[in-house]
Design a protein around this motif. Sequence first.
Motif, short mmCIF file in Angstrom:
data_model
loop_
_atom_site.label_atom_id
_atom_site.label_comp_id
_atom_site.label_asym_id
_atom_site.label_seq_id
_atom_site.Cartn_x
_atom_site.Cartn_y
_atom_site.Cartn_z
N UNK A 147 0.80 -1.22 0.00
CA UNK A 147 0.00 0.00 0.00
C UNK A 147 0.84 1.28 0.00
N UNK A 148 1.88 1.41 0.83
CA UNK A 148 2.66 2.66 0.79
C UNK A 148 3.37 2.87 -0.54
N UNK A 149 3.82 1.78 -1.16
CA UNK A 149 4.48 1.90 -2.46
C UNK A 149 3.46 2.30 -3.54
N UNK A 150 2.29 1.69 -3.50
CA UNK A 150 1.24 2.02 -4.47
C UNK A 150 0.80 3.47 -4.32
N UNK A 151 0.84 4.00 -3.10
CA UNK A 151 0.50 5.40 -2.88
C UNK A 151 1.50 6.31 -3.60
N UNK A 152 2.78 5.93 -3.58
CA UNK A 152 3.79 6.72 -4.31
C UNK A 152 3.57 6.65 -5.81
N UNK A 153 3.09 5.51 -6.29
CA UNK A 153 2.76 5.38 -7.70
C UNK A 153 1.70 6.40 -8.08
N UNK A 154 0.67 6.49 -7.27
CA UNK A 154 -0.44 7.40 -7.56
C UNK A 154 -0.05 8.87 -7.38
N UNK A 155 0.66 9.17 -6.31
CA UNK A 155 0.97 10.57 -5.98
C UNK A 155 2.11 11.14 -6.80
N UNK A 156 3.13 10.31 -7.07
CA UNK A 156 4.36 10.85 -7.65
C UNK A 156 4.70 10.27 -9.02
N UNK A 157 3.83 9.45 -9.57
CA UNK A 157 4.08 8.91 -10.91
C UNK A 157 5.17 7.87 -10.96
N UNK A 158 5.38 7.16 -9.86
CA UNK A 158 6.42 6.14 -9.82
C UNK A 158 5.93 4.81 -10.39
#
Length: 311
Positions: A147-158
Motif C-alpha cells: 500500500x505505501x508503495x502504491x501510494x507513491x505510484x499514484x501521488x508521484x508517478x512512480x
Amino acid sequence: MPSGTSSRTWVEIVEANAARYGDLVAGIDPSLPDLPRFFEQDDGSGWIGRFTDFLLETIEGHVGFVKFQAAYFEAGGLTGLNALSSGMKRAKAAGIGVILDAKRGDIGATASAYARAYLTPPEHGGSGDFEADCLTVNPLMGPDTLAPFADCVTRFGKGLFVLCRTSNPGAGWLQDKMAGNRQISDRVADMIAGLAAPDGEGLAPVGAVIGATVPNEGRRLRHLLPRSIILAPGLGAQGGDIASIHALRGPRPGDLLVPVSRGLTQVEDRGISLQAYRGLILERIDRFKTAIGRDPSQVQPATRAESRTVA
C-alpha cells in the motif's frame, strides 16, 4: 501528471525510452572478480564508483533503462551506498529510466519508510539520495505491504515491479503451489492488476517480475496482466532464451523490459583493456537488442536459432 511532480512518470519514461532504445535494461551488479583488473588500480575502496560511472557513460545513448542491484552496493558499505546514490542521480539526469532492484517488503511504518526512501521526492519528505523511477517489491507478507508503495505510484508517478513468478530454480516451491483453486502466482497477478489502474488504454505503472526461464507460466500470467509491464530476468546466465522472452510480450510497446547484467559486463579475460572492454559491452548491447527484437532500428525479431547464440 500526478500532483507535486514536474518530471516524467514511470509510464511516460517507459513509453518514450522503449520506443527510442528498445526493451533492454542494463543491470549494474558490481562484482569485482567478474570485472577487468583496471578497476583495481588503488586499494579497491573506490572501484564500485568507477565501475558504475564507466558503465553509465558507456551505455548512455544506447540503452534506455538501468537496473541497480542494491545488494552489491550495500555490500560495499558507505562507499558502495555513495556510488549507488550518485549513479542513480547521474542516470536520471541522462534521461535513463532508473529501476532500483531492492525487493523490499514489510508492513506498516516500515513499509512507509521504505517507500519514503526509494520513491518519495525530496519536496514530499524523501531524502532524494536513493530516489528511483521504479522499485522492485516483495508481496509475500500480503497486499498491505504494498500500500505505501502504491501510494507513491499514484501521488508521484512512480513505478513498481512486484515479484510474481521469478526466474530462480526454487521459485516453484511456493509460487507454483495451489491456494484454493488458483496458483499462488496467479493470485499475485490478480493483486498486481488491481493495484493501480492505467490511464485509458495505456500501460499500468504497477508491473510484475516474471522470469524468462518459465515461458509456460509466463504466457498464463501475461493473459492475467494484459496492460502490465513485465520485467523478465533470466536471459543469458540463468538459461532463459529469446523464445521465452517473446512468450511474455504483450501487444503494447514497452510492456516487456529485459534486464541483462552479467551478460553485459562479465569477462573471462580480466586483463582486457579499458577501450576493448567498452567495445565489448557495446557489442553485447547491440546483440541483445537485436535478439530481443524490439530495437527500433531493427525490423525483424531474432529467430530461435539466433536466441541460442546470445549470452
